[in-house]
Design an enzyme around this catalytic site. Structure first.
Site, PDB file in Angstrom:
ATOM      1  CG  HIS A   1      29.875  22.039  36.283  1.00 37.19           C
ATOM      2  ND1 HIS A   1      29.774  23.395  37.045  1.00 37.19           N
ATOM      3  CD2 HIS A   1      29.799  21.052  37.234  1.00 37.19           C
ATOM      4  CE1 HIS A   1      29.430  22.949  38.228  1.00 37.19           C
ATOM      5  NE2 HIS A   1      28.850  22.006  38.137  1.00 37.19           N
TER       6      HIS A   1
ATOM      7  CE1 TYR B   1      33.596  15.240  39.191  1.00 44.63           C
ATOM      8  CE2 TYR B   1      35.374  17.174  39.174  1.00 44.63           C
ATOM      9  CZ  TYR B   1      34.456  17.054  39.297  1.00 44.63           C
ATOM     10  OH  TYR B   1      33.901  18.345  39.498  1.00 44.63           O
TER      11      TYR B   1
END
Length: 310
Positions: free
Chosen positions: A15, A288
């Site tokens: 992303h 993350y």
């Protein structure tokens, strides 16, 4: 992912192409009866929303072809009244492609590019699918994506199971979706062909400046026996659904460079919402954090995509 998915230094490992917007989330009265989570207790909540193309490269096209769309994302960061944040991340696919971190690594490896054209070997991918039939549902969902005219028309699903905890300590298992107020639609092949390869960020930036762009937050409540540990399996459509709030975009975030350091961790929950036993969900927090650590130490290569506001 760095080796096989086209990641670039200085960007998110997935992303990587996206924009952050200021937004407001207003919970519905029904939400208070389901959870004690503070961002569902009544007053509107200041929120940041990141809309993104799921590819690892910020230069990736917004569609695979004139007839096939791209996986897209909607991530949120709720500003809590008590201080701090709650974060979630959703995608426009109905289920995930792997049940465990090990399966995800195997799948990523199976898609590694080869040869002069740097394309995946289809036989290797078919071999993976033959031994991981659960992944077929996810691949079908990705294959059925159509080119979209706007993020505003897309439904985004949280994919993982979570637990709601109410004021009496009662727990309810749920999955969530962001349901667009704009009617779902897609581009025809001719319309898609006329669009540039990268158009979605410019389109949503312009749309927000002239009209209301919003999604309703919908909880799907599980019944006994619905799997909580397997993100590749959807729950039956007849499960109860409750609308618990509305998210409205307001304007682009002032400093997109700064916003690239924000972490939209899907495990960023607060008391009143608990993580399920889904191993992919719990592993994503580590991914993350590592992505943030690496990109914050790197310098982005030139030229940077102009529409990212960097």
């Amino acid at each position: 992912m760095e080796a096989y998915a086209g990641a670039e230094k200085g960007y998110r490992r997935a992303h990587s192409r996206g924009l952050v917007f200021h937004a407001t989330f207003t919970p519905s009265p029904d939400a208070r009866g389901l959870t004690t989570a503070e961002h569902f207790q009544g007053p509107p909540i200041r929120t940041l929303v990141r809309l993104s193309n799921a590819a690892g490269s910020p230069h990736a096209a917004d569609r695979v072809s004139p007839t096939r769309g791209r996986v897209l994302g909607l991530a949120v960061r709720f500003t809590l009244p008590s201080g701090g944040f709650a974060t979630w991340a959703a995608a426009n696919i109905p289920v995930f492609l792997a049940r465990t971190p090990q399966e995800f690594i195997q799948l990523t490896t199976a898609q590694r590019p080869e040869g002069e054209k740097r394309k995946p070997n289809p036989l290797r991918l078919l071999g993976y699918l033959a031994t991981h039939l659960n992944a077929l549902r996810g691949f079908k969902g990705v294959a059925q994506l159509k080119p979209t005219p706007s993020f505003a028309h897309e439904r985004f699903n949280g994919i993982h199971a979570y637990h709601l905890v109410d004021a009496h300590g009662q727990r309810r298992t749920f999955r969530y979706s962001w349901v667009p107020l704009a009617s779902p639609t897609s581009l025809s092949e001719a319309e898609a062909t006329q669009r540039p390869e990268q158009y979605l960020l410019d389109e949503i930036r312009q749309r927000v400046s002239r009209e209301r762009v919003a999604w309703e937050l919908e909880f799907q409540l599980a019944q006994p026996g619905d799997p909580t540990h397997d993100a590749t399996r959807a729950w039956p459509e007849d499960r109860p659904r409750v609308t618990v709030g509305r998210l409205v975009l307001e304007r682009p975030y002032e400093d997109q460079r700064e916003s690239e350091l924000f972490v939209f961790d899907p495990t960023g929950v607060v008391p009143g919402i608990e993580l399920s036993d889904d191993p992919i969900l719990r592993f994503r927090a580590q991914v993350y954090r590592e992505s943030h650590h690496r990109r914050s130490q790197e310098t982005k290569p030139e030229p940077k995509p102009t529409d990212l506001g960097q």
